[in-house]
Design an enzyme around this catalytic site. Structure first.
Site, PDB file in Angstrom:
ATOM      1  N   THR B  96      -4.017 -56.173   1.597  1.00 47.70           N
ATOM      2  CA  THR B  96      -4.807 -54.942   1.490  1.00 47.70           C
ATOM      3  C   THR B  96      -5.577 -54.857   0.189  1.00 47.70           C
ATOM      4  O   THR B  96      -6.697 -54.365   0.149  1.00 47.70           O
ATOM      5  CB  THR B  96      -3.874 -53.720   1.629  1.00 47.70           C
ATOM      6  OG1 THR B  96      -3.223 -53.794   2.878  1.00 47.70           O
ATOM      7  CG2 THR B  96      -4.653 -52.432   1.567  1.00 47.70           C
ATOM      8  N   LYS B 249      10.368 -53.968  -0.278  1.00 47.50           N
ATOM      9  CA  LYS B 249       9.470 -52.933   0.229  1.00 47.50           C
ATOM     10  C   LYS B 249      10.321 -51.970   1.036  1.00 47.50           C
ATOM     11  O   LYS B 249      10.900 -52.346   2.054  1.00 47.50           O
ATOM     12  CB  LYS B 249       8.372 -53.552   1.098  1.00 47.50           C
ATOM     13  CG  LYS B 249       7.342 -52.538   1.564  1.00 47.50           C
ATOM     14  CD  LYS B 249       6.147 -53.204   2.251  1.00 47.50           C
ATOM     15  CE  LYS B 249       5.147 -52.162   2.713  1.00 47.50           C
ATOM     16  NZ  LYS B 249       3.946 -52.763   3.333  1.00 47.50           N
TER      17      LYS B 249
END
EC number: 6.3.5.-
Lengths: 426, 426
Positions: B96, B249
């Site tokens: 991203t 994460k």
């Protein structure tokens, strides 16, 4: 006669003794010993082996006296004076809260029955009129779908027989799975409270009394849901009341291992005052009729995706006749591009593939990135904000409600037992 | 001529415009449209389709001018005036932070190169003298062991060529796996900083500038370790500096998704002051020589145990020629009793089985309960306080260091790259 034999005439296994030797004092419970040493279970939880030679030994408390005292307490449980209190059934399934040291191996095994909990924690008898029975006695890692069903039937029976609340003593390892299973199976008019212990009763840091007392408070409360009541902090001050479908064991050993994920806990019990404080709306007592929706498809798999992992694992499960697959993907719910055709294959075989995230927190969204969109085109079902473990239990349950892919998909994305929160704006 | 055609003569894709219509004002970037409507990417991140009829349109900023301005910025990057700053190499792998909207599908794809990051975030040029190159450009879910190795070789090359720090732009989904892989492979004299973005640059809530600037600060710091620098809170105030082998994460979408597990972060970067504050001891710059220990055994599996799961899955992997297995067990590291003989079978075939916990937090201890002790007797290796994902990467790496079971076991329980903390008393 060896000195050790003399010693064993003075005290016996289970006695609390002190040993003074070479200027050092040891205190603890006498454990079985295969050597000439006396083995003491000390208050720090460790065992010490001490030679009895030239040692001064004092018996602090006889094992038999302790047991007698407990027996006297529990003998009062069923007296009619307790009749005014709410009726709570304790169902024991095994686990640390119902365990003791196995003198054979020195390890902790599941041995005690529900009755033993009442013996050990006499305060419980002030909260409710308890009855208890052992449904089975297994270590929680050996739990499986048929035991979930057996437990649900027992719960339903107790409720039909007039129980105002249910406490289920369960090993902590797989409690989240069993609790979720009951949440999908049972529509309940009364509280169904899972409780366990991260530290066995023989350890001074044991959480079993606090947890059991808080669980009892919830069992007689207005919260008519399947929930998990466990330590909410490292102190003995509060126990959190977690939703069965939003709770996860998040630490191997801490007493406050259980955490609500993607939800607040329903509330907490203040251990000192006994008061319940709630954060969330909940199903009130008697707001729904008892109903039992049994049945789990055991041939469901939870696959955790890792980088470079071969998609052959999906083929393996399909070829082995599995009926449903939950994937724990990365991030928003991704697998590598290679896996997409295998998802399509599963879908074409009428095997639902539900996507969850190894992040645990947050919601699946496969509409943002190309891979996700390809997965959706292949038939993947977005698991919303469900925990992977809960999605697995739900899929096992949903596959017994219908064998139609579309119907199962509809169930999976629909909130049944608080496992899915409405989407909220960011 | 249709009205939409007229419109498109006045502005073009990428322009920032405002549309006033029926008393409402819309502002955003012009997206491609297949209809007569103008599609605007608005500042809230959503797209709006607005008919151009009777609308007053004002061009606020031309797309081409914006790009030119960026081009001017970056053209100065390699000027000799920057020669006094530390040299930092940005290696782009996709993700991203290096992505933009794919006008074809409307989804976000990995497209930008490292250079684009500098164009987009000119503040970086004040921190270091950057050079950048795209190693590859893939979505992070398609990452695999050979890419880890390629990346490590590129990192080593940059360090040999005089880089004072390395920034690796990486998709967040599998960043933890790649970061761990580099931590095991590379002994580094300079900082190697992984950075990514949870929100793409076209969104106002994008975290890419903050993260990249903080990563640059760490890249020129004294922290000569492989680390992950990402938002430490929901605000733009700090970025945490996580150890590559202790980070995970933990949210699908939040900007502060990355969390250190079983460890504090090394420290954090105060975004406003640019200062670095540390919590832990770390490897200082130039405290070790560059060394590269390449090689991963791709045939390693991570199996997550769930209640009632069939142990046949272990047989499947053994029969498929897998060389190592990591099990994500319950609690302290348990599987059902049925699985124990399969662990023994794997061990007898010289395939190490490493036990980790789905709790993520805490340490494995298979010496407390019977099942755990049986697992150890069957040859299971306790994964200490390693994350399951890190244990997998480490096992893949360890199996290329030796094919002897005892040697691999020794590596697995030994701290190599901060993945195992010393046992501490409770």
């Amino acid at each position: 006669m060896r000195s050790a034999d003399v010693i064993f005439m003075e005290f016996q296994q289970g006695d609390r003794i002190s040993i003074e030797k070479d200027g050092v004092e040891y205190e603890g419970m006498v454990m079985p010993s295969n050597t000439h040493h006396i083995v003491l279970k000390m208050s720090n939880g460790y065992n010490a082996g001490i030679s009895a030679e030239n040692a001064k030994i004092t018996v602090l408390q006889k094992a038999s006296n302790v047991q007698d005292a407990h027996a006297n307490d529990t003998s009062q449980l069923n007296k009619t004076t307790k009749g005014k209190l709410p009726k709570v059934s304790i169902l024991s399934t095994g686990g640390t809260i119902a365990s003791k040291i196995d003198y054979r191996t020195g390890a902790v095994t599941a041995r005690f029955s529900a009755d033993d909990i009442l013996k050990a924690i006499p305060e419980l008898t002030e909260i409710a009129d308890f009855s208890g029975r052992a449904i089975y006695n297994i270590l929680s890692e050996n739990m499986r779908a048929e035991y979930w069903e057996e437990l649900a039937r027992a719960v339903a029976e107790e409720i039909r027989d007039g129980a105002d609340g249910i406490i289920i003593a369960h090993g902590t390892d797989t409690m989240m799975y069993t609790a979720a299973a009951l949440a999908f199976m049972v529509r309940t008019p009364v509280p169904i409270v899972f409780v366990g212990s991260q530290r066995s009763a023989d350890r001074p840091s044991s959480d079993n009394a606090t947890n059991a007392i808080c669980a009892a408070k919830v069992a007689v409360s207005d919260i008519a849901e399947v929930c998990v009541v466990m330590h909410g902090s490292e102190s003995d001050d509060i126990c959190d009341i977690h939703r069965a479908t939003k709770v996860r064991k998040m630490h191997t050993s801490r007493r406050d291992a259980f955490r609500s994920i993607n939800s607040e806990p329903i509330g907490f019990v203040d251990y000192l005052t006994g008061d319940i404080h709630t954060h969330l709306e909940y199903n009130n007592r008697n707001s729904q009729e008892l109903d039992l929706l049994e049945g789990f498809e055991p041939k469901c798999a939870l696959i955790k995706f890792t980088p470079g992992a071969s998609p052959d694992i999906i083929s393996y499960y399909l070829d082995a006749g599995y009926k449903g697959i939950v994937i724990e993907g990365t991030g928003l719910g991704h697998v590598s591009s290679e896996w997409v055709p295998m998802i399509a294959r599963a879908t074409s075989m009428n095997v639902p593939v539900v996507i969850t995230s190894q992040c645990l927190h947050g919601r699946i969204c496969d509409r943002v990135y190309d891979t996700g969109r390809d997965m959706l085109r292949a038939g993947a079902i977005e698991g919303e904000d469900m925990l992977p473990e809960v999605a697995l239990v739900k899929l096992m349950w949903a596959l017994k409600r219908s064998d139609d892919h579309a119907a199962v998909k509809k169930l999976m994305v629909q909130n049944i037992a608080f496992e899915i929160n409405e989407r909220s704006p960011e």
